[in-house]
Enzyme design. Structure first.
Site, mmCIF file in Angstrom:
data_model
loop_
_atom_site.group_PDB
_atom_site.id
_atom_site.type_symbol
_atom_site.label_atom_id
_atom_site.label_comp_id
_atom_site.label_asym_id
_atom_site.label_seq_id
_atom_site.Cartn_x
_atom_site.Cartn_y
_atom_site.Cartn_z
ATOM 1 C CE LYS A 1 129.081 9.564 97.391
ATOM 2 N NZ LYS A 1 128.556 8.770 98.501
ATOM 3 C CE LYS B 1 121.378 10.972 101.899
ATOM 4 N NZ LYS B 1 122.821 10.741 102.225
ATOM 5 C CB THR C 1 126.542 10.498 101.341
ATOM 6 O OG1 THR C 1 127.426 9.539 100.743
ATOM 7 C CG2 THR C 1 126.515 11.748 100.478
#
Length: 293
Positions: free
Chosen positions: A175, A243, A100
């Site tokens: 995502k 993150k 990701t």
């Protein structure tokens, strides 16, 4: 290249380790690299294949290289870095990044791969460690249809759904949507359970009722029991979620998109980190509410 027989898997963390294992179980020749070499040695002892000292060495001779590491900098190190996979991959091979990461990085890698005659897909995953172990991940891909068609059968070995959503970087953007939705869902679930607890209700009974209606979700089904039990030493870590949310918020500024709930929940996760819960599961938002009272 109609058939992929040899793969390299870069990054054997809680996700990558079982994902690479599924490939080996399916009879693919699997070459692995992990920053902590003992983890790679343990993987080889369990699944066979071969461990290599650098990403470049692992990628040599591989039809397909798959990357699953921590963040943009980690991806750059193992792909375009001095001993990165692009220095060992052959013309006509495939690179898939499951990390990701940012959409900008996906575009950067797509350009680098095109210059070497390598096909690239950004393909972040959803489903967590449990999904990786069960081979039931959801994979959202960005890239060209012709490349996707060749790679998809390999990804199917550890996924329940693999979808091409657009050109390069589309997987990462999708995502981000996934993480934005999860942030709101988990906070809502945490608040609901907190309210039920404060009201003196049987939390399990409440979930049994509301989960059968419009409030039901994957998070509710899979996380309510451990939340009620105040157990968070599992799952997707708060550090990693922050993150991911930082990527979402940065991209939102680029698009001039407004994400007030996402920004707020990100700060709630910062509170959890201050409680010492950086490695706790994302459902630990309930822990924060219990601490506040």
């Amino acid at each position: 290249m109609a058939t992929i027989k040899t793969v390299a898997f870069i990054g054997l963390g809680v996700m990558g380790y079982p994902m690479a294992g599924h490939l080996a179980k399916q009879g693919l020749t699997t070459r692995v690299y992990n920053r902590t070499s003992s983890k790679a040695d343990a993987w080889v002892s369990e699944y066979g294949g071969s461990a290599h000292a650098t990403p470049r060495e692992a990628a040599e001779g591989a039809d397909l290289v798959l990357v699953c590491v921590g963040n943009d900098d980690d991806v750059r190190q193992v792909t375009t870095g001095e001993n990165g996979v692009l220095h060992g991959m052959a013309d006509g091979s495939f690179l898939v990044d499951h990390t990701t990461a940012s959409a900008d990085l996906a575009l950067e890698l797509d350009t680098a791969c095109r210059q070497q005659g390598i096909a690239f897909l950004d393909a972040p995953v959803s489903g967590g460690q449990q999904g990786a172990e069960k081979g039931a991940l959801t994979i959202m891909c960005g890239g060209q249809q012709a490349h996707f068609d060749i790679v998809e059968p390999v990804l199917d070995h550890y996924a329940r759904a693999v979808t091409l959503v657009g050109d390069a970087s589309s997987g990462q953007l999708t995502k981000m949507v996934n993480q934005i939705c999860i942030a709101g869902l988990v906070q809502g679930l945490a608040e609901g359970l907190h309210f039920a607890e404060q009201a003196g209700l049987d939390q399990q009974q409440v979930i049994d009722v509301v989960s059968k209606g419009a409030a039901g979700s994957w998070q509710m089904e899979n996380r309510h029991k451990t939340m009620i039990a105040d157990e968070y030493e599992h799952g997707f870590a708060v550090d990693w979620m922050r993150k991911d949310l930082a990527i979402c918020l940065s991209q939102a500024r680029h698009f001039d998109a407004t994400l007030p709930v996402t920004a707020l929940v990100d700060q709630f996760y910062a509170d959890v980190q201050r409680l010492g819960g950086g490695r706790w599961d994302t459902s630990s938002l309930l822990k924060r509410l219990r601490k506040v009272q």
